[in-house]
Design a protein around this motif. Structure first.
Motif, short mmCIF file in Angstrom:
data_model
loop_
_atom_site.label_atom_id
_atom_site.label_comp_id
_atom_site.label_asym_id
_atom_site.label_seq_id
_atom_site.Cartn_x
_atom_site.Cartn_y
_atom_site.Cartn_z
N GLY A 79 0.78 -1.24 0.00
CA GLY A 79 0.00 0.00 0.00
C GLY A 79 0.80 1.27 0.00
N LYS A 80 2.11 1.17 -0.15
CA LYS A 80 2.94 2.37 -0.19
C LYS A 80 3.09 2.85 -1.63
N ALA A 81 3.49 4.11 -1.79
CA ALA A 81 3.76 4.70 -3.10
C ALA A 81 2.59 4.44 -4.07
N CYS A 82 2.88 3.93 -5.27
CA CYS A 82 1.83 3.68 -6.27
C CYS A 82 0.76 2.73 -5.74
N GLY A 83 1.17 1.84 -4.82
CA GLY A 83 0.23 0.87 -4.26
C GLY A 83 -0.86 1.47 -3.41
N LYS A 84 -0.74 2.74 -3.09
CA LYS A 84 -1.79 3.44 -2.32
C LYS A 84 -3.10 3.40 -3.08
N CYS A 85 -3.04 3.58 -4.40
CA CYS A 85 -4.25 3.54 -5.23
C CYS A 85 -4.30 2.29 -6.10
N HIS A 86 -3.13 1.85 -6.56
CA HIS A 86 -3.09 0.67 -7.43
C HIS A 86 -3.10 -0.60 -6.59
N ASN A 87 -4.30 -0.85 -6.04
CA ASN A 87 -4.48 -1.98 -5.12
C ASN A 87 -5.53 -2.98 -5.61
N GLY A 88 -5.96 -2.81 -6.86
CA GLY A 88 -6.97 -3.71 -7.40
C GLY A 88 -8.39 -3.26 -7.14
N LYS A 89 -8.55 -2.22 -6.33
CA LYS A 89 -9.88 -1.68 -6.01
C LYS A 89 -10.05 -0.28 -6.61
N ARG A 90 -9.18 0.60 -6.19
CA ARG A 90 -9.28 1.97 -6.71
C ARG A 90 -8.73 2.05 -8.14
N ALA A 91 -7.68 1.28 -8.40
CA ALA A 91 -7.08 1.19 -9.75
C ALA A 91 -6.44 -0.19 -9.87
N PHE A 92 -6.02 -0.55 -11.09
CA PHE A 92 -5.43 -1.88 -11.28
C PHE A 92 -4.28 -2.09 -10.29
N SER A 93 -4.11 -3.33 -9.90
CA SER A 93 -3.13 -3.66 -8.86
C SER A 93 -1.71 -3.68 -9.39
N VAL A 94 -0.77 -3.32 -8.53
CA VAL A 94 0.66 -3.39 -8.89
C VAL A 94 1.10 -4.84 -9.06
N LYS A 95 0.24 -5.79 -8.66
CA LYS A 95 0.57 -7.20 -8.80
C LYS A 95 0.18 -7.73 -10.18
N GLU A 96 -0.50 -6.91 -10.98
CA GLU A 96 -1.00 -7.37 -12.27
C GLU A 96 0.03 -7.14 -13.38
N ASP A 97 -0.44 -6.94 -14.59
CA ASP A 97 0.41 -6.85 -15.78
C ASP A 97 1.50 -5.79 -15.61
N CYS A 98 2.75 -6.25 -15.53
CA CYS A 98 3.88 -5.33 -15.31
C CYS A 98 4.01 -4.30 -16.42
N SER A 99 3.67 -4.70 -17.66
CA SER A 99 3.88 -3.81 -18.80
C SER A 99 2.96 -2.59 -18.78
#
Length: 256
Positions: A79-99
């Protein structure tokens, strides 16, 4: 006049946001040693967040970039940095497509054998980025060591998958990775053309490389017709038995 007033109000509401964003640099490149450069678009995020800069600054990222610490993917997944929003709920997750954040492109490796091409899109259609990065290859191409074909045959680098089971073997058709093209040699007897396609239809690459010719053309010496007649270079096969002789019609190879 009554019709004009709503249009004026709408323009005044839009104009400040437009002017507000004009001085902001859109594309920001964030160097990341482990995963390659990330391209961040201010405009895409401003549009999605309603031009609300305080959503990120300074609560998530300090507006002075030098004051930001280095964040790992593990930090972002928490949930830090980009993960604050890119968590799969608010925006696509940082765990998804790296590209989505780490752009990929075809890569050409220069080596002593012949340039090798790596098509990212072919591989990412079948596998996730973590299958190769960072264990097999560091995304920063310049930081990877040089691998020999022997090392690959032993299971290193490309050979970890290209073993004949998971994918075609590195011992197989060289042209799968090392593209071939017709070669033109400038000689005293006139230009000579070597058609790769004609030869690879009949023989394996190892029939000529590296025993007769080094794939890197610049490292091959110049051969005379006398040397070829004695069995060197093209004359190793073009001896009148395996293939037509280098002593036969010159226009078989030389443009007349």
């Amino acid at each position: 006049m009554k019709r004009f007033i709503p249009l004026l109000i709408a323009a005044l509401l839009v104009l400040p946001g437009t002017l507000y964003a004009r001085w902001i640099k859109d594309k920001v490149e964030i160097p990341v040693a482990a995963t390659g450069t990330v391209e961040f678009s201010h405009y895409n995020h401003l549009e999605a967040l309603g031009k609300n800069c305080p959503t990120c600054h300074n609560s998530v990222f300090n507006i002075v970039t030098s004051k930001n610490p280095d964040f790992t993917m593990a930090d972002m997944e928490k949930g830090k940095a980009c993960g604050k929003c890119h968590n799969g709920k608010r925006a696509f997750s940082v765990k998804e497509d790296c590209s989505a954040c780490h752009p990929t492109h075809p890569i050409q490796f220069e080596n002593d054998s012949a340039p090798a091409r790596f098509p990212h899109d072919v591989h990412t259609e079948m596998y996730s980025c973590s299958e190769c990065h960072p264990d097999l290859f560091i995304p920063d191409q310049k930081k990877n060591p040089h691998f020999t074909m022997k090392q690959m045959r032993d299971g290193e680098a490309c050979g970890a998958c290209h073993d004949g089971d998971t994918a075609f073997s590195v011992k197989g058709d060289c042209a799968n990775c090392h593209p071939t093209a017709d070669v033109k040699f400038e000689t005293d007897a006139g230009p000579a053309t070597f058609p790769h396609s004609v030869h690879t239809e009949m023989y394996g690459c190892d029939e000529c490389h590296p025993g007769i010719f080094i794939p890197n053309r610049k490292k091959n010496p110049a051969f005379t017709m006398d040397q070829m007649s004695e069995g060197e270079a093209c004359g190793a096969c073009h001896d009148g038995d395996t293939a037509f002789s280098v002593d036969d019609n010159c226009d078989n190879c030389h443009e007349m």
